[in-house]
Write a protein that holds these residues in place. Structure first.
Motif, PDB file in Angstrom:
ATOM      1  N   GLN A  63      37.228  45.044 -11.407  1.00 58.08           N
ATOM      2  CA  GLN A  63      37.441  43.800 -12.155  1.00 58.08           C
ATOM      3  C   GLN A  63      36.398  43.682 -13.252  1.00 58.08           C
ATOM      4  O   GLN A  63      35.381  44.368 -13.225  1.00 58.08           O
ATOM      5  N   GLN A  64      36.664  42.809 -14.223  1.00 53.01           N
ATOM      6  CA  GLN A  64      35.711  42.533 -15.295  1.00 53.01           C
ATOM      7  C   GLN A  64      34.722  41.491 -14.836  1.00 53.01           C
ATOM      8  O   GLN A  64      34.995  40.725 -13.906  1.00 53.01           O
ATOM      9  N   LEU A  65      33.584  41.442 -15.507  1.00 56.53           N
ATOM     10  CA  LEU A  65      32.639  40.357 -15.264  1.00 56.53           C
ATOM     11  C   LEU A  65      33.325  39.056 -15.661  1.00 56.53           C
ATOM     12  O   LEU A  65      34.097  39.037 -16.635  1.00 56.53           O
ATOM     13  N   PRO A  66      33.092  37.974 -14.930  1.00 55.55           N
ATOM     14  CA  PRO A  66      33.784  36.708 -15.213  1.00 55.55           C
ATOM     15  C   PRO A  66      33.521  36.190 -16.627  1.00 55.55           C
ATOM     16  O   PRO A  66      32.404  36.256 -17.115  1.00 55.55           O
ATOM     17  N   GLY A  67      34.584  35.715 -17.246  1.00 51.46           N
ATOM     18  CA  GLY A  67      34.493  35.087 -18.559  1.00 51.46           C
ATOM     19  C   GLY A  67      34.236  36.046 -19.706  1.00 51.46           C
ATOM     20  O   GLY A  67      33.752  35.622 -20.749  1.00 51.46           O
ATOM     21  N   THR A  68      34.541  37.330 -19.521  1.00 50.14           N
ATOM     22  CA  THR A  68      34.273  38.301 -20.583  1.00 50.14           C
ATOM     23  C   THR A  68      35.557  38.929 -21.108  1.00 50.14           C
ATOM     24  O   THR A  68      36.553  39.006 -20.397  1.00 50.14           O
ATOM     25  N   THR A  69      35.494  39.365 -22.342  1.00 49.29           N
ATOM     26  CA  THR A  69      36.568  40.195 -22.896  1.00 49.29           C
ATOM     27  C   THR A  69      36.269  41.636 -22.472  1.00 49.29           C
ATOM     28  O   THR A  69      35.174  41.928 -21.980  1.00 49.29           O
ATOM     29  N   ALA A  70      37.191  42.536 -22.691  1.00 44.20           N
ATOM     30  CA  ALA A  70      36.975  43.936 -22.315  1.00 44.20           C
ATOM     31  C   ALA A  70      35.758  44.514 -23.041  1.00 44.20           C
ATOM     32  O   ALA A  70      34.936  45.213 -22.437  1.00 44.20           O
ATOM     33  N   ASP A  71      35.598  44.202 -24.324  1.00 42.92           N
ATOM     34  CA  ASP A  71      34.468  44.735 -25.099  1.00 42.92           C
ATOM     35  C   ASP A  71      33.136  44.128 -24.646  1.00 42.92           C
ATOM     36  O   ASP A  71      32.141  44.843 -24.513  1.00 42.92           O
ATOM     37  N   ALA A  72      33.115  42.818 -24.430  1.00 46.80           N
ATOM     38  CA  ALA A  72      31.884  42.173 -23.958  1.00 46.80           C
ATOM     39  C   ALA A  72      31.531  42.694 -22.559  1.00 46.80           C
ATOM     40  O   ALA A  72      30.353  42.932 -22.265  1.00 46.80           O
ATOM     41  N   ASN A  73      32.521  42.869 -21.716  1.00 50.35           N
ATOM     42  CA  ASN A  73      32.293  43.406 -20.369  1.00 50.35           C
ATOM     43  C   ASN A  73      31.583  44.759 -20.449  1.00 50.35           C
ATOM     44  O   ASN A  73      30.594  44.989 -19.759  1.00 50.35           O
ATOM     45  N   ARG A  74      32.082  45.648 -21.317  1.00 53.26           N
ATOM     46  CA  ARG A  74      31.459  46.974 -21.479  1.00 53.26           C
ATOM     47  C   ARG A  74      30.019  46.848 -21.959  1.00 53.26           C
ATOM     48  O   ARG A  74      29.118  47.523 -21.470  1.00 53.26           O
TER      49      ARG A  74
END
Length: 130
Positions: A92-103
């Motif tokens: 899963q992605q970090l909460p409240g992030t877009t794919a780019d911000a998550n990376r």
């Protein structure tokens, strides 16, 4: 009597006492390990750490000045160890992030070093649990 002056019964009692002590140690260590695993998942990783507050995060995880093109504003809260562990595993992605911000945030977290806020939490997530 044996050569060392003890009876067979005395030696047996001693062995039973040692075994009982060992068993109680195992029983008290396991809950402690479970508690430690739980606290690891509840620890927090601020992005960026307090010493770099106000900085943005570049795509490679470096901290940069606010407004740097291609950088991401810090999240509104620190991430829990459990959230980071799942995101690092790709589930899963970090909460409240877009794919780019998550990376970018995960790259920042991977670059944490001793002395930075969140390092101990991140390091403990890397420890195998058994």
């Amino acid at each position: 009597m044996s050569d060392d002056g003890t009876t067979k019964t005395g030696a047996s009692r001693r062995a039973l006492m040692i075994g009982a002590v060992g068993a109680s140690a195992v029983l008290s260590i396991r809950p402690a390990l479970a508690q430690t695993a739980g606290s690891v998942l509840a620890c927090e990783i601020p992005v960026p750490d307090p010493a770099r507050a106000g900085s943005h995060i570049a795509a490679d995880g470096a901290t940069v000045t606010a407004g740097t093109p291609g950088s991401f504003a810090p999240p509104t809260r620190a991430f829990k160890g459990e959230e980071v562990k799942r995101a690092l595993a790709g589930s899963q992605q970090l909460p409240g992030t877009t794919a780019d911000a998550n990376r970018a945030y995960l790259n920042y977290i991977r670059r944490l070093q001793r002395g930075q806020g969140g390092f101990t939490c991140f390091a403990s997530l890397q420890m195998p649990r058994g």
